[in-house]
Design a protein around this motif. Sequence first.
Motif, PDB file in Angstrom:
ATOM      1  N   TYR A 200      65.083  48.574  59.591  1.00  0.00           N
ATOM      2  CA  TYR A 200      63.719  48.057  59.550  1.00  0.00           C
ATOM      3  C   TYR A 200      63.688  46.659  58.932  1.00  0.00           C
ATOM      4  O   TYR A 200      62.990  45.762  59.413  1.00  0.00           O
ATOM      5  CB  TYR A 200      62.819  48.991  58.741  1.00  0.00           C
ATOM      6  N   GLN A 203      65.121  44.247  61.454  1.00  0.00           N
ATOM      7  CA  GLN A 203      64.156  43.963  62.512  1.00  0.00           C
ATOM      8  C   GLN A 203      63.077  43.014  62.012  1.00  0.00           C
ATOM      9  O   GLN A 203      62.631  42.117  62.735  1.00  0.00           O
ATOM     10  CB  GLN A 203      63.544  45.264  63.009  1.00  0.00           C
ATOM     11  N   GLY A 204      62.644  43.194  60.755  1.00  0.00           N
ATOM     12  CA  GLY A 204      61.648  42.291  60.195  1.00  0.00           C
ATOM     13  C   GLY A 204      62.162  40.871  60.086  1.00  0.00           C
ATOM     14  O   GLY A 204      61.421  39.907  60.313  1.00  0.00           O
ATOM     15  N   MET A 207      62.005  39.534  63.628  1.00  0.00           N
ATOM     16  CA  MET A 207      60.619  39.320  64.056  1.00  0.00           C
ATOM     17  C   MET A 207      60.045  38.045  63.453  1.00  0.00           C
ATOM     18  O   MET A 207      59.284  37.330  64.087  1.00  0.00           O
ATOM     19  CB  MET A 207      59.753  40.503  63.627  1.00  0.00           C
ATOM     20  N   THR A 212      55.449  39.956  60.969  1.00  0.00           N
ATOM     21  CA  THR A 212      55.445  41.036  59.984  1.00  0.00           C
ATOM     22  C   THR A 212      54.213  40.974  59.090  1.00  0.00           C
ATOM     23  O   THR A 212      53.697  42.021  58.668  1.00  0.00           O
ATOM     24  CB  THR A 212      56.720  40.984  59.129  1.00  0.00           C
ATOM     25  N   GLY A 306      56.574  46.987  67.654  1.00  0.00           N
ATOM     26  CA  GLY A 306      57.205  46.760  66.369  1.00  0.00           C
ATOM     27  C   GLY A 306      58.664  46.400  66.444  1.00  0.00           C
ATOM     28  O   GLY A 306      59.251  45.949  65.493  1.00  0.00           O
ATOM     29  N   ALA A 307      59.343  46.646  67.600  1.00  0.00           N
ATOM     30  CA  ALA A 307      60.772  46.392  67.617  1.00  0.00           C
ATOM     31  C   ALA A 307      61.271  45.866  68.933  1.00  0.00           C
ATOM     32  O   ALA A 307      62.372  45.352  68.974  1.00  0.00           O
ATOM     33  CB  ALA A 307      61.538  47.669  67.290  1.00  0.00           C
ATOM     34  N   SER A 310      62.351  41.168  70.432  1.00  0.00           N
ATOM     35  CA  SER A 310      62.010  40.309  69.314  1.00  0.00           C
ATOM     36  C   SER A 310      62.150  38.847  69.699  1.00  0.00           C
ATOM     37  O   SER A 310      62.905  38.469  70.563  1.00  0.00           O
ATOM     38  CB  SER A 310      62.922  40.623  68.129  1.00  0.00           C
ATOM     39  N   THR A 564      55.964  49.851  58.342  1.00  0.00           N
ATOM     40  CA  THR A 564      55.632  48.427  58.302  1.00  0.00           C
ATOM     41  C   THR A 564      56.144  47.732  57.051  1.00  0.00           C
ATOM     42  O   THR A 564      56.560  46.566  57.107  1.00  0.00           O
ATOM     43  CB  THR A 564      54.100  48.255  58.396  1.00  0.00           C
ATOM     44  N   ARG A 567      59.640  46.278  57.191  1.00  0.00           N
ATOM     45  CA  ARG A 567      59.691  45.121  58.078  1.00  0.00           C
ATOM     46  C   ARG A 567      59.054  43.901  57.404  1.00  0.00           C
ATOM     47  O   ARG A 567      59.481  42.769  57.619  1.00  0.00           O
ATOM     48  CB  ARG A 567      58.988  45.453  59.390  1.00  0.00           C
ATOM     49  N   GLY A 570      61.621  42.340  55.392  1.00  0.00           N
ATOM     50  CA  GLY A 570      62.467  41.487  56.225  1.00  0.00           C
ATOM     51  C   GLY A 570      61.811  40.160  56.553  1.00  0.00           C
ATOM     52  O   GLY A 570      62.455  39.106  56.545  1.00  0.00           O
TER      53      GLY A 570
END
Length: 613
Positions: A200, A203-204, A207, A212, A306-307, A310, A564, A567, A570
């Motif tokens: 997570y 991924q954040g 992103m 985020t 959310g994923a 990206s 959330t 992320r 991140g």
Amino acid sequence: MSMPSSLIGFALFKTFSAHLSYPFTPTENVLVQTVAVAVGSMPLSAGFVGVIPALETLLLPSEGGPLHISIPKLILWSIGVAFFGVFFAVPLRRQVIVKEKLPFPSGTATALMIAVLHGKDTRNLVASSSSPSTEPERPPSTEDHARSWKSKTRLLGGAFCVSAAYTLASYFVPVLRNLPVFGRGLATHWLWALNPSPAYVGQGIIMGTSTTLHMLLGAVVGWGVLSPLAKHNGWAPGPVDDWAKGSRGWIVWVSLAIMLSDSVISLGGLVLEPAVRAVMAMRRRGDGGSGSYQRLLQGGDEGEDGAQNSSYESVAGTLHHRRPRKPHHDPAEEEEPEDLPPSHLVSNKTVIIGLFLSGLLCIFSTTLVFPTVPLPATLIAFTLALLLSIMGVRALGQTDLNPVSGISKLTQLLFALITPNVLTNLVAGAISEAGAQQAGDIMQDLKTGYLLRASPRAQFHGQLIGSVAGAVVSAVVYRLYTTVYPVPGELFQVPTAYVWVDCARLVSGEGLPKGAWTAACIAAAAGAAATLARGWGLKGSRWREWVPGGIAVAVGMYNVPSFTLARAVGGGVAWWWKGEETTLVILASGLILGEGVASVVSLAMASVGVPHL
């Protein structure tokens, strides 16, 4: 996952390069990541994270479910939707990549990373946004390249090990997946907990900060404001995490309304784009002025669900729309010569025959796997999938966002006008999503190949091979997971499956709890206003980034806060980082890959009954 695939492929082939009878150049690296992405994206294309669990677990008997689809039928369905998007997208390469030179930021960033890893000169790979330097860049020496490669490999391996170790620890100590950082009361009664998943966080990072933060805003509004409001007013009397009578099931309608309004506005802009472009071109020809065409809608800082797909904001942000144009240049008015010999291109004959056969395969597999879906509905869904995949490709090329979720929701909305059947609605949306997903995947890869002079024909074959392998592997692994774990359950909540079913019921006018319709209409209007403001009203303004993106806010509102918060951590790392962007992407890739591999180990331990502590 094109950049992580490129990294892993480079590391593996370079490790065994002494035992290979052929060199591993950037073009081979392009082919490796093309095949890898084709395999890895099949769970998304075939709906194993959304529509398939929705059909098997969430569909009511009155709606024709729940279904149980055997492994052979899952494989047939996967193969049926794996090819037509690829065959349809390949002819678009000449228009959107060779002539218009749309940026496809992730594909461009992947090409840049491959060039850096192989020690190639990147000065001519993409045009920089800054003024050209008067001092020529010094090409990296062999020693510099070896040192850089070793440091990046160590970073990738270190992040992988840390992530994998945490994932295995969380198997034995499940409480690590839900830390009550705001107090036990908020975690128990209102679901405000933190899941410090390394994936997570990674991924954040990819992103980016903007996306985020918008997701975090959605979580605060949904779970900090709307959830207590629905509970207090008696609109959601059940437990907060109850999808049927709790505020979790109430919030979903507000979230879906934002998603639908954002999708309709954004895709509407893409439909109007050719007309706007033609008008602008005529005006330029009429007054002899210069100036470049501006898109009606701009976006690209939201991730799908959310994923998905990206934007690689940190690396690719400097690559968006940077190719300078000559004065009075209109790409629609000139003919670009072919960039490669015909022997390296996919012939029109292959495209026509392949599209016809893949279309028949899609229709046949859909009819066999879902016999209650009428044949005319399947034909309409296939046609819509082809048309909407063009929008997906153009959106991906311009914004790095392939709006596959929006495309599927738009198809569901259209099919609600044709038939109110929920099962047919879900299957039609799945076909559209698969076509757009496959078309977008191959086009990003073709952009990478275009910049590195790789053969489109070889990439096309690699995509087909990877899709077949991914269809088989995805079906088997999906059934293995559903056999070992309860799906949906605490570990695998399949939120996208709920989105599919709830959207089908929403557009059919069914299942709305008390107060949800009013809240959904208000949210849809707010989402539409925000999308218009970001795409048109505040275009070029410094205030644009302060307007929340619809999809990101809706995703943060839909999923529980633990999804959330990590992320957002991140995204904070991406904002804080001041070093080389490629290093940050490698760190994020290692975190994602470590948890992904360790989760397979956790699956094996769960299947043989290894106890938790």
